[in-house]
Motif scaffolding. Structure first.
Motif, PDB file in Angstrom:
ATOM      1  N   LEU A   1      21.258  37.685  34.030  1.00 12.29           N
ATOM      2  CA  LEU A   1      21.624  37.469  35.426  1.00 12.29           C
ATOM      3  C   LEU A   1      22.719  38.453  35.813  1.00 12.29           C
ATOM      4  O   LEU A   1      23.642  38.715  35.038  1.00 12.29           O
ATOM      5  CB  LEU A   1      22.114  36.039  35.654  1.00 12.29           C
TER       6      LEU A   1
ATOM      7  N   CYS B   1      18.223  34.691  50.358  1.00 17.35           N
ATOM      8  CA  CYS B   1      19.038  33.700  49.639  1.00 17.35           C
ATOM      9  C   CYS B   1      18.268  32.384  49.514  1.00 17.35           C
ATOM     10  O   CYS B   1      17.884  31.782  50.527  1.00 17.35           O
ATOM     11  CB  CYS B   1      20.353  33.501  50.373  1.00 17.35           C
ATOM     12  N   GLU B   2      18.076  31.936  48.290  1.00 20.58           N
ATOM     13  CA  GLU B   2      17.319  30.708  48.038  1.00 20.58           C
ATOM     14  C   GLU B   2      18.221  29.491  47.815  1.00 20.58           C
ATOM     15  O   GLU B   2      17.753  28.353  47.936  1.00 20.58           O
ATOM     16  CB  GLU B   2      16.435  30.896  46.791  1.00 20.58           C
TER      17      GLU B   2
ATOM     18  N   ASP C   1      21.779  38.394  41.388  1.00 20.09           N
ATOM     19  CA  ASP C   1      21.234  37.039  41.386  1.00 20.09           C
ATOM     20  C   ASP C   1      22.215  36.053  41.999  1.00 20.09           C
ATOM     21  O   ASP C   1      21.795  35.084  42.649  1.00 20.09           O
ATOM     22  CB  ASP C   1      20.900  36.615  39.951  1.00 20.09           C
ATOM     23  N   VAL C   2      23.489  36.276  41.760  1.00 16.50           N
ATOM     24  CA  VAL C   2      24.522  35.355  42.245  1.00 16.50           C
ATOM     25  C   VAL C   2      25.582  36.173  42.978  1.00 16.50           C
ATOM     26  O   VAL C   2      26.153  37.115  42.408  1.00 16.50           O
ATOM     27  CB  VAL C   2      25.172  34.574  41.081  1.00 16.50           C
TER      28      VAL C   2
ATOM     29  N   ARG D   1      20.126  36.528  45.669  1.00 16.75           N
ATOM     30  CA  ARG D   1      19.229  35.384  45.554  1.00 16.75           C
ATOM     31  C   ARG D   1      19.950  34.054  45.764  1.00 16.75           C
ATOM     32  O   ARG D   1      19.320  33.054  46.130  1.00 16.75           O
ATOM     33  CB  ARG D   1      18.567  35.390  44.175  1.00 16.75           C
ATOM     34  N   SER D   2      21.231  34.033  45.530  1.00 16.88           N
ATOM     35  CA  SER D   2      22.012  32.811  45.745  1.00 16.88           C
ATOM     36  C   SER D   2      23.403  33.217  46.236  1.00 16.88           C
ATOM     37  O   SER D   2      23.860  34.337  45.987  1.00 16.88           O
ATOM     38  CB  SER D   2      22.120  31.976  44.462  1.00 16.88           C
TER      39      SER D   2
ATOM     40  N   LEU E   1      17.976  30.218  38.387  1.00 16.37           N
ATOM     41  CA  LEU E   1      17.876  31.643  38.652  1.00 16.37           C
ATOM     42  C   LEU E   1      17.392  32.437  37.445  1.00 16.37           C
ATOM     43  O   LEU E   1      17.231  33.664  37.536  1.00 16.37           O
ATOM     44  CB  LEU E   1      19.237  32.184  39.096  1.00 16.37           C
TER      45      LEU E   1
ATOM     46  N   MET F   1      22.385  26.166  38.273  1.00 16.98           N
ATOM     47  CA  MET F   1      22.034  27.411  38.957  1.00 16.98           C
ATOM     48  C   MET F   1      21.581  28.473  37.973  1.00 16.98           C
ATOM     49  O   MET F   1      20.664  29.262  38.253  1.00 16.98           O
ATOM     50  CB  MET F   1      23.235  27.923  39.766  1.00 16.98           C
TER      51      MET F   1
ATOM     52  N   ARG G   1      15.304  40.111  41.361  1.00 15.80           N
ATOM     53  CA  ARG G   1      16.346  40.448  42.324  1.00 15.80           C
ATOM     54  C   ARG G   1      15.990  41.718  43.097  1.00 15.80           C
ATOM     55  O   ARG G   1      15.297  42.598  42.594  1.00 15.80           O
ATOM     56  CB  ARG G   1      17.683  40.629  41.598  1.00 15.80           C
TER      57      ARG G   1
ATOM     58  N   GLY H   1      12.893  34.879  38.077  1.00 18.23           N
ATOM     59  CA  GLY H   1      12.844  35.459  39.410  1.00 18.23           C
ATOM     60  C   GLY H   1      13.203  36.933  39.365  1.00 18.23           C
ATOM     61  O   GLY H   1      13.615  37.483  38.335  1.00 18.23           O
TER      62      GLY H   1
END
Length: 473
Positions: A101, A147-148, A124-125, A74-75, A63, A59, A68, A66
């Motif tokens: 991140l 959310c990807e 990001d997370v 994003r996840s 990530l 992950m 945010r 990209g």
């Protein structure tokens, strides 16, 4: 195989090496490549197999590229407990040190202010428990349309805690075109149905249970009555070369009482259970990790996800009600190649529970004999002694012996002095009417009491009728 063979970035490999790891575990070796290829994944693995790094590492690389946006993570990683969520957050901080991140931890028991501030800046997370996530989502404080990647960790635990409806709701709010990773220790029908609904052509990976293959954990069961468990625990803590230990109990009240008892006997002990608020639980965990306390009494809220290095022993003060909990409990020791020992106290009423555990782990757990213990069958031994005592001194015989020595009633009557009868005949009286004995009820009939003549100078009048004495003709 090394981590470099899995296709991870150089920055990530440096962080892994700095953490002290050189070779991936089986679940990591099998899961990381398909995750990097953006495939959906089902991973059947217990805690202690390294599955957290199996999804955290890929992950971070995914990530790493990209942008945010505010309020749109994003996840998303869903965890059943606060402790597990905090553990995953620590992994991201450890392995993502060379990546830009941002991470947010969304759990209950803490103030929302800092969490909302982090979400407003974009993350990001997002690591969350279902309850707090649903709370913020219903308030409109978070959007899930960006959310990807979704990770559902400890899915069977989610089922046990009643989170499956919340997970279904969360999945329905996420974009359809996303990557989904599901990890679980077991695959009950409800979890399989969930995977079939929300995963697309997933890669299926299953690794062996640590309880059956992890030779670094030496397992024992100790037959002990419930009232002697504390004494047995103290004996093992003093004699089995314990450095740090986690003691699991089934009930929160037992955890509190056990920690208090250990402190009273001079042990450095702490406690963690569901009745404690999150700051207090975090403080106890930090004390245990720092070595301020060497024994941590815990309920199953802490059984999954705790990664504390150097735990030498795990004690199941109570045999777990669910066999899977046994595997998760003992997985707190023997981690990272280290050796560990696990003791399970088995009272007579735990026969069914330990049988289910042994059925799950694939074989009987060796019995450990405590020093000075009567053995695994104390009740049978005590029962065998009781008949012997009765044969030696039968109570009935002791009562009969004196009776055999007694003289017959006739002889006793002859020995006893006879009462001298008066020579003067009994006085007759005409005033007392004669009673018909046949007219009296059978149950009330009784012989008339003898009436001796009074001594000279005494009363010599008629006999009163209330004395019910029949006159003699």
């Amino acid at each position: 195989m090394s981590f470099a063979d899995l296709g991870l970035s150089d920055e990530l490999l440096q962080a892994v090496e700095a953490a002290g790891y050189s070779e991936p575990t089986p679940i990591q070796a099998q899961a990381i490549p398909p995750v990097l290829m953006m495939k959906d994944l089902i991973g059947i693995a217990q805690t202690g197999t390294g599955k957290t790094a199996a999804f955290v590492l890929p992950m971070i690389d995914i990530l790493g590229h990209g942008r945010r946006r505010a309020l749109m993570p994003r996840s998303l990683i869903l965890e059943p407990t606060r402790e597990l969520a905090a553990q995953v957050a620590e992994n991201f901080e450890k392995y993502g040190q060379n990546h830009d991140l941002k991470m947010a931890l969304l759990i209950g028991g803490v103030q929302m202010g800092d969490q909302l501030k982090a979400l407003a800046g974009g993350v990001d997370v997002l690591i969350a428990t279902p309850g707090r996530l649903m709370d913020l989502f219903e308030r409109g404080k978070i959007m899930l349309t960006g959310c990807e990647l979704l990770v559902i960790d400890e899915a069977d635990r989610m089922l046990d805690m009643g989170f499956i409806p919340d997970i279904e709701t969360i999945c329905s709010k996420l974009p359809t075109n996303r990557q989904t990773l599901l990890f679980s220790a077991t695959m009950p029908p409800v979890i399989k149905k969930l995977a079939d609904r929300f995963l697309t052509n997933p890669k299926y990976i299953e690794v062996a249970r640590p309880a059956t293959t992890n030779l670094n954990i030496v397992q024992h069961k100790v037959a002990v009555p419930a009232r002697k468990k504390r004494e047995a625990l103290r004996e093992l803590l003093r004699t089995d070369n314990v450095t740090t230990a986690i003691v699991f109990a089934n009930r929160k009240t037992t955890v509190r009482e056990l920690a208090k008892s250990l402190k009273q006997h001079g042990f450095s002990a702490g406690e963690i259970h569901g009745d404690m608020d999150q700051p207090a639980r975090n403080a106890e965990l930090e004390r245990f990790k720092a070595g301020d306390i060497s024994i941590l009494c815990a309920s199953d809220v802490a059984a999954r996800g705790l990664d504390v290095k150097g735990v030498s022993h795990v004690f199941n003060f109570d045999t777990p009600w669910h066999p899977d909990d046994y595997v998760h409990r003992i997985g707190r020791t023997g981690r990272g190649g280290a050796t560990g020992r696990a003791f399970t106290f088995v009272a007579p009423e735990d026969a069914e529970a330990i049988a289910n555990v042994e059925k799950l782990t694939g074989g009987p757990i060796p019995v450990y004999q405590l020093a000075g213990d009567a053995g695994a069958e104390p009740r049978e031994a005590a029962a065998a002694e009781k008949p012997a005592r009765r044969e030696e001194k039968p109570r009935r015989a002791r009562r009969e012996e004196p009776r055999a020595e007694r003289a017959p009633r006739e002889e006793r009557a002859e020995r006893a002095p006879r009462r001298e009868q008066p020579e003067e005949p009994r006085r007759e009286t005409a005033e007392a009417p004669r009673r018909d004995r046949r007219a009296e009820p059978k149950g009330r009939r009784r012989e008339p009491a003898p009436f001796d003549a009074p001594d000279e100078g005494g009363w010599n009048g008629p006999v009163p009728q209330f004395l019910s004495v029949s006159a003699l003709t």
